[in-house]
Scaffold this motif. Structure first.
Motif, PDB file in Angstrom:
ATOM      1  N   GLY A 244      -1.542  39.033 -36.519  1.00 47.88           N
ATOM      2  CA  GLY A 244      -2.434  37.836 -36.915  1.00 47.88           C
ATOM      3  C   GLY A 244      -3.041  37.836 -35.426  1.00 47.88           C
ATOM      4  O   GLY A 244      -3.176  37.909 -34.300  1.00 47.88           O
ATOM      5  N   ILE A 245      -5.135  37.664 -35.386  1.00 51.81           N
ATOM      6  CA  ILE A 245      -5.524  38.247 -34.496  1.00 51.81           C
ATOM      7  C   ILE A 245      -6.587  36.492 -34.346  1.00 51.81           C
ATOM      8  O   ILE A 245      -6.414  35.748 -33.260  1.00 51.81           O
ATOM      9  CB  ILE A 245      -6.144  39.235 -33.794  1.00 51.81           C
ATOM     10  CG1 ILE A 245      -5.428  40.276 -33.623  1.00 51.81           C
ATOM     11  CG2 ILE A 245      -7.512  38.795 -32.633  1.00 51.81           C
ATOM     12  CD1 ILE A 245      -6.335  41.223 -33.288  1.00 51.81           C
ATOM     13  N   SER A 246      -6.570  36.027 -34.831  1.00 51.26           N
ATOM     14  CA  SER A 246      -7.998  34.798 -35.673  1.00 51.26           C
ATOM     15  C   SER A 246      -7.040  33.662 -34.796  1.00 51.26           C
ATOM     16  O   SER A 246      -7.619  32.930 -34.923  1.00 51.26           O
ATOM     17  CB  SER A 246      -8.440  34.770 -37.101  1.00 51.26           C
ATOM     18  OG  SER A 246      -7.237  34.710 -37.773  1.00 51.26           O
ATOM     19  N   SER A 247      -5.842  34.013 -35.089  1.00 48.94           N
ATOM     20  CA  SER A 247      -5.333  32.505 -34.580  1.00 48.94           C
ATOM     21  C   SER A 247      -5.885  31.868 -33.082  1.00 48.94           C
ATOM     22  O   SER A 247      -5.301  31.011 -32.228  1.00 48.94           O
ATOM     23  CB  SER A 247      -3.873  32.710 -34.743  1.00 48.94           C
ATOM     24  OG  SER A 247      -3.787  33.370 -36.249  1.00 48.94           O
ATOM     25  N   SER A 248      -6.383  33.112 -32.368  1.00 46.02           N
ATOM     26  CA  SER A 248      -6.007  32.821 -30.616  1.00 46.02           C
ATOM     27  C   SER A 248      -7.137  32.252 -30.691  1.00 46.02           C
ATOM     28  O   SER A 248      -7.071  31.686 -29.684  1.00 46.02           O
ATOM     29  CB  SER A 248      -6.235  34.385 -30.175  1.00 46.02           C
ATOM     30  OG  SER A 248      -7.046  34.760 -30.758  1.00 46.02           O
ATOM     31  N   LEU A 249      -8.377  32.241 -31.931  1.00 42.43           N
ATOM     32  CA  LEU A 249      -9.343  30.666 -31.852  1.00 42.43           C
ATOM     33  C   LEU A 249      -9.051  29.444 -31.989  1.00 42.43           C
ATOM     34  O   LEU A 249      -9.107  28.706 -31.081  1.00 42.43           O
ATOM     35  CB  LEU A 249     -10.588  32.042 -32.845  1.00 42.43           C
ATOM     36  CG  LEU A 249     -10.906  33.166 -32.821  1.00 42.43           C
ATOM     37  CD1 LEU A 249     -11.767  33.276 -34.222  1.00 42.43           C
ATOM     38  CD2 LEU A 249     -11.654  33.168 -31.709  1.00 42.43           C
ATOM     39  N   ARG A 250      -7.961  29.435 -32.778  1.00 41.74           N
ATOM     40  CA  ARG A 250      -6.849  28.428 -33.046  1.00 41.74           C
ATOM     41  C   ARG A 250      -7.120  27.377 -32.354  1.00 41.74           C
ATOM     42  O   ARG A 250      -7.199  26.431 -31.694  1.00 41.74           O
ATOM     43  CB  ARG A 250      -6.584  28.061 -34.007  1.00 41.74           C
ATOM     44  CG  ARG A 250      -6.025  26.439 -34.442  1.00 41.74           C
ATOM     45  CD  ARG A 250      -4.957  27.332 -35.685  1.00 41.74           C
ATOM     46  NE  ARG A 250      -4.315  25.860 -36.229  1.00 41.74           N
ATOM     47  CZ  ARG A 250      -3.660  25.255 -37.264  1.00 41.74           C
ATOM     48  NH1 ARG A 250      -3.105  26.404 -37.479  1.00 41.74           N
ATOM     49  NH2 ARG A 250      -2.639  24.267 -37.087  1.00 41.74           N
ATOM     50  N   HIS A 251      -6.019  28.622 -31.174  1.00 36.48           N
ATOM     51  CA  HIS A 251      -5.377  28.903 -29.862  1.00 36.48           C
ATOM     52  C   HIS A 251      -6.167  28.027 -28.600  1.00 36.48           C
ATOM     53  O   HIS A 251      -5.735  27.020 -27.827  1.00 36.48           O
ATOM     54  CB  HIS A 251      -4.265  29.699 -29.400  1.00 36.48           C
ATOM     55  CG  HIS A 251      -3.215  29.599 -30.631  1.00 36.48           C
ATOM     56  ND1 HIS A 251      -2.869  28.641 -31.498  1.00 36.48           N
ATOM     57  CD2 HIS A 251      -2.806  31.614 -30.911  1.00 36.48           C
ATOM     58  CE1 HIS A 251      -1.574  29.809 -31.891  1.00 36.48           C
ATOM     59  NE2 HIS A 251      -1.709  30.741 -31.751  1.00 36.48           N
ATOM     60  N   ILE A 252      -7.107  28.085 -28.894  1.00 40.93           N
ATOM     61  CA  ILE A 252      -8.443  28.139 -27.772  1.00 40.93           C
ATOM     62  C   ILE A 252      -9.070  26.630 -27.619  1.00 40.93           C
ATOM     63  O   ILE A 252      -8.552  25.808 -27.171  1.00 40.93           O
ATOM     64  CB  ILE A 252      -9.231  29.651 -27.201  1.00 40.93           C
ATOM     65  CG1 ILE A 252      -8.680  30.942 -27.318  1.00 40.93           C
ATOM     66  CG2 ILE A 252     -10.848  28.928 -26.394  1.00 40.93           C
ATOM     67  CD1 ILE A 252      -9.694  31.496 -27.480  1.00 40.93           C
TER      68      ILE A 252
ATOM     69  N   ASN B 225       0.081  35.097 -28.303  1.00 41.76           N
ATOM     70  CA  ASN B 225      -0.525  35.323 -29.048  1.00 41.76           C
ATOM     71  C   ASN B 225      -2.233  35.595 -28.184  1.00 41.76           C
ATOM     72  O   ASN B 225      -3.225  36.739 -28.171  1.00 41.76           O
ATOM     73  CB  ASN B 225      -1.641  34.024 -29.787  1.00 41.76           C
ATOM     74  CG  ASN B 225      -2.035  35.595 -31.063  1.00 41.76           C
ATOM     75  OD1 ASN B 225      -3.248  34.532 -31.446  1.00 41.76           O
ATOM     76  ND2 ASN B 225      -2.104  36.197 -32.161  1.00 41.76           N
TER      77      ASN B 225
ATOM     78  N   GLU C 179       2.765  29.650 -28.662  1.00 38.85           N
ATOM     79  CA  GLU C 179       2.072  30.517 -28.844  1.00 38.85           C
ATOM     80  C   GLU C 179       1.151  31.396 -27.420  1.00 38.85           C
ATOM     81  O   GLU C 179       0.407  32.368 -27.908  1.00 38.85           O
ATOM     82  CB  GLU C 179       1.223  29.886 -30.216  1.00 38.85           C
ATOM     83  CG  GLU C 179       1.281  28.758 -30.806  1.00 38.85           C
ATOM     84  CD  GLU C 179       1.816  29.688 -32.178  1.00 38.85           C
ATOM     85  OE1 GLU C 179       2.101  30.626 -31.997  1.00 38.85           O
ATOM     86  OE2 GLU C 179       3.066  28.677 -32.641  1.00 38.85           O
TER      87      GLU C 179
ATOM     88  N   VAL D  32      -4.194  38.581 -27.373  1.00 39.48           N
ATOM     89  CA  VAL D  32      -5.605  39.571 -26.790  1.00 39.48           C
ATOM     90  C   VAL D  32      -6.475  38.932 -25.426  1.00 39.48           C
ATOM     91  O   VAL D  32      -7.326  40.157 -25.833  1.00 39.48           O
ATOM     92  CB  VAL D  32      -6.254  38.047 -27.806  1.00 39.48           C
ATOM     93  CG1 VAL D  32      -5.970  37.486 -29.643  1.00 39.48           C
ATOM     94  CG2 VAL D  32      -6.649  36.486 -27.072  1.00 39.48           C
TER      95      VAL D  32
END
Lengths: 187, 176
Positions: free
Chosen positions: A34-42, A64, A61, A68
């Motif tokens: 899953g890649i969009s989760s990286s936005l959440r981690h940021i 992740n 996390e 990316v």
């Protein structure tokens, strides 16, 4: 060999390689693709602002973010050492339509006539670059995943909510491409 | 039916809302199933996999705005072939992992959490689809586009982070 690698890769090479990322992540460390989760981690790292959605142990996390970060480096490697010098070949009908909006440069990964620092300060460029990005970030998190998390990982695990999400991604894309984007490109 | 509904409601009430795992699994697709504490350096393998993945993204032109346009205009089979064959390989791989109860190289049993349905998958999915056709990129390709030299896409990425933040801020008021 290198010459062959520099050509655009066909779908039957790229698709299975992308599919293999699913078991690779699971086998490497029990991670689901899953890649969009990286936005959440940021968000969680930079601006959690006491919002419950961003208050979790993001340190768990970090894999992740390494992933990316690797994708970004992979982009550099591909563009520096494996680049195909020829412009992108596009469907003649698409080329004809885009020419009407002043898009004639096919050398970039994104059309430079639409996505550039100069274009950013025009209304059209602002909608394409800023509003588009916002919708990607908002929509993927609202849907709980993006093309990788839902369409590839979710469908690989035979999850019907992911099929619903994937169908909605496609419907949204068709509506934008056929009904709305022509008006934006005219600006 | 009634009993079922009742059970569902009570189980919802009992659900802990603030434990770390609950918060993480609530929405993120990339729930980290691993409970092992690993040193930071062990993440390098995911970086290497990401590099490989980024190269595939660029070389197969999946990150090309033009290819996404062709897909939505039904002018090319390329993207359908990529996504379709990726899903087929993924389905076979996951089925094999489940069948043989495979363990990760760190020795953990591989566990996949089922996805819960909520209306966000419809509304959010539609919004993402609209954005996807504008930017020609889902989140993964954004990173690859920046790496491949389209530096202005950094703005798109920051805007996507802002979109994610706004969702997190107002998620309570959105239908789910």
């Amino acid at each position: 060999m290198l010459e062959w690698l520099k050509q655009p890769w066909p779908w039957y090479v790229a698709g299975p390689l992308i599919g293999l990322t699913v078991p690779a992540l699971l086998l490497l460390g029990n991670k689901t693709f899953g890649i969009s989760s990286s936005l959440r981690h940021i968000c969680a790292i930079c601006i959690p602002a006491k919002i419950p959605f961003f208050r979790y142990d993001w340190k768990k996390e970090t894999w992740n973010l390494f992933f990316v970060g690797g994708i970004l480096l992979g982009g550099i490697v591909a563009a520096q050492w494996l680049a195909n010098p020829a412009p992108v070949l596009v469907h003649p009908q698409l080329a004809e339509e885009l020419a009407a909006y002043g898009v004639t440069d096919y050398n970039g990964i994104v059309p430079r006539d639409l996505f550039s620092w100069q274009e950013l300060f025009t209304l059209r460029g602002f909608i394409l670059i800023v509003v588009g990005g916002f919708m990607v970030g908002f929509g993927t998190r609202y849907a709980g995943g993006c093309t990788s998390g839902h369409a590839i990982m979710g469908l690989s695990n035979l999850q019907w909510p992911s099929l619903v999400a994937t169908c909605c991604f496609m419907i949204g894309g068709f509506v934008m491409t056929w009904l709305i984007l022509p008006h934006i490109l005219q600006l | 039916m009634l009993v079922k509904e009742k059970v569902r409601k009570t189980s919802l009430k009992k659900e802990p809302v603030d434990t770390d795992y609950e918060v993480r699994s609530q929405n993120a697709m990339c729930v980290n199933e691993s409970t092992l504490d690993r040193p930071l350096v062990s993440n390098i393998k995911y970086g290497v996999l990401g590099i490989f993945f980024g190269i595939v993204f660029v070389k197969a032109e999946i990150v090309s705005w033009f290819r996404i346009q062709e897909m939505f205009k039904l002018q090319s089979f390329h993207m359908y072939g990529v996504i379709g064959s990726a899903v087929v390989v993924g389905i076979i791989s996951v089925a094999l992992i489940k069948k043989y109860n495979a363990r990760s190289i760190e020795g953990e049993k591989i566990h996949l959490e089922p996805k819960q349905f909520h209306k966000g998958q419809i509304y959010g999915g539609l919004i993402f689809g609209l954005g996807w056709a504008i930017t020609g990129a889902c989140p993964g390709p954004l990173y690859a586009q920046i790496g491949a030299g389209a530096t202005v896409i950094l703005v798109t990425l920051l805007s996507a982070v802002a979109g994610t933040w706004v969702y997190g801020r107002f998620m309570n008021r959105l239908p789910h």
